[in-house]
Write a protein that holds these residues in place. Sequence first.
Motif, mmCIF file in Angstrom:
data_model
loop_
_atom_site.group_PDB
_atom_site.id
_atom_site.type_symbol
_atom_site.label_atom_id
_atom_site.label_comp_id
_atom_site.label_asym_id
_atom_site.label_seq_id
_atom_site.Cartn_x
_atom_site.Cartn_y
_atom_site.Cartn_z
ATOM 1 N N GLY A 1 -30.423 -18.621 9.149
ATOM 2 C CA GLY A 1 -31.553 -19.678 8.431
ATOM 3 C C GLY A 1 -32.239 -20.419 9.554
ATOM 4 N N PHE A 2 -31.681 -20.914 10.946
ATOM 5 C CA PHE A 2 -32.551 -21.297 11.724
ATOM 6 C C PHE A 2 -33.471 -20.610 12.370
ATOM 7 C CE2 PHE A 2 -33.112 -22.639 16.299
ATOM 8 C CZ PHE A 2 -33.085 -24.032 16.110
ATOM 9 N N LEU A 3 -33.230 -19.502 12.728
ATOM 10 C CA LEU A 3 -34.248 -18.513 13.282
ATOM 11 C C LEU A 3 -35.249 -18.067 11.980
ATOM 12 C CD1 LEU A 3 -31.779 -16.219 15.209
ATOM 13 C CD2 LEU A 3 -33.412 -17.836 16.088
ATOM 14 N N PHE A 4 -35.132 -18.114 10.808
ATOM 15 C CA PHE A 4 -36.020 -18.018 9.926
ATOM 16 C C PHE A 4 -36.993 -18.879 9.742
ATOM 17 C CE2 PHE A 4 -37.259 -18.497 5.486
ATOM 18 C CZ PHE A 4 -37.933 -17.333 5.102
ATOM 19 N N ASP B 1 -32.357 -23.633 7.910
ATOM 20 C CA ASP B 1 -33.824 -23.509 7.918
ATOM 21 C C ASP B 1 -34.590 -24.630 8.365
ATOM 22 O OD1 ASP B 1 -36.567 -22.662 7.149
ATOM 23 O OD2 ASP B 1 -35.918 -21.890 5.016
ATOM 24 N N LEU B 2 -34.400 -25.452 7.584
ATOM 25 C CA LEU B 2 -35.100 -27.038 7.937
ATOM 26 C C LEU B 2 -35.105 -27.282 9.126
ATOM 27 C CD1 LEU B 2 -36.415 -29.440 6.853
ATOM 28 C CD2 LEU B 2 -34.182 -30.514 6.334
ATOM 29 N N LEU B 3 -33.703 -27.208 9.955
ATOM 30 C CA LEU B 3 -33.653 -27.541 11.495
ATOM 31 C C LEU B 3 -34.619 -26.649 12.055
ATOM 32 C CD1 LEU B 3 -29.925 -28.511 11.587
ATOM 33 C CD2 LEU B 3 -31.578 -30.082 11.326
ATOM 34 N N GLY B 4 -34.740 -25.281 12.039
ATOM 35 C CA GLY B 4 -35.480 -24.436 12.579
ATOM 36 C C GLY B 4 -36.798 -24.491 12.513
ATOM 37 N N ARG B 5 -37.346 -24.911 11.558
ATOM 38 C CA ARG B 5 -38.748 -25.319 11.153
ATOM 39 C C ARG B 5 -39.201 -26.460 12.162
ATOM 40 N NH1 ARG B 5 -41.001 -23.813 5.177
ATOM 41 N NH2 ARG B 5 -39.125 -22.460 4.543
#
Length: 433
Positions: A326-329, A273-277
């Motif tokens: 998580g990445f896409l979220f 999630d962090l990396l995606g943001r």
Amino acid sequence: MERYLSDPPDGGYGCVVVTSAFFIMGLTAAVFKNFGLFFLEIQSHYDVLNSTTSWVTSTTIAVFHLGAPLASALSMHLSQRTVIMVGGLLAASGMIIASLGLSLPWMYLSVGVLQGLGISFSWIPANSMVSHYFRRWRPIAYAIASSGECVFAMGFSPFFQWLIDNYSWQGALLIIGGLQLNLCVCGALMKPFPVAQTSIQDKPVLEESRTSKKGTFQWSLLQRPELLLYIVFAILAAAGFFIPPLFLVPYASSLGMEQYWAASVLSVLALADLLGRLACGWLANLRLVRNLQLLTMVVTAQGVVLLLLPIAQSYWSILVFASFYGFLFGCVVAIHVTIIVDIVGLEGFDSALGLFMLLRSSGGFVGPPAAGWLVDWTHDFSASFYLSGLCLVLSGVFVVLVDRLMEKKKLKLPDSRTETTDHPVLKADRPDV
């Protein structure tokens, strides 16, 4: 009239504000993200169905969204500092009451209402304070502050499981409630930014700044078809967003995995999630594609990942799908609110955001119980991911419709939105005089 005594410092005490906001995100959103670890414990304790237990999380989601306009209004009349401290007391009291294990209706009241309102009262003003203290470095400041949610979520997953194993789920909630009292400390550090209030004799009077909206709430924005379609997207997306974190751990446990291995999935999800943001925020700044096009791609891909997730039958395969999700979220979270500026402009952003938060709460309120009902009916946790994926793919259709409407409007008025769309931050930072 009021104006800032100086430009936002872009540093100085603003670093304290960002640090405080970082911890606020961790003690609110990260706690909620990992609440799925308590799902089976609560269900077993009260001996109820999955759908019945899901209403605890749904109530929290709904109250968080419904409390957003109230949190903003109280920040205007009191201060962000005061509202955050009240939010800390509400959140902590909710967890402490829930730890008593009185009855399921008490869980709805404590975790649902008190915790949801506490998260709203802490989360909304914290974001506002970061905006007050930064202009040039505002995107970076927001990225650092919001990353608290992901960083804390990674650590909370094994920590909460350890608390449950050693102190039971009730003891774990009591300790978490104690941790959330630190929100009051974080709120106390939120020193309002000073402004000059011009008196009748035109002498500047020093006051503390409070977020204020000039004019009235623009309910007429609901007459804009592009905003209505975007709100439909938000409702469907909210219905799908909150299902996977709630059912991932029970799904992994149903495959025979140990609790710690199952809980580690949430930690990996938080890192992705962090990396995606960060990645999507950087990509959006490059302007290689329109934000609406980028949102369509990531939300559709997210839905497809969830539709395929049930084929994962081992720890490592679940970890791969959870990482993609998580990445896409994180990608969706990074841009879906800023797109509101593209739709209504800065002059209508505050009202549109209030309507957006208020109406999308219905999706978050209905989604988890509907998924729980499907699990009860099919006796298979895979059904929850099918529902979530379908909602997200369908939400992407409405983003496409919004993009088409916006492009048609630009063809009719090619120059009307140039300054608003290209330089939203510069216009937003002009002080009131």
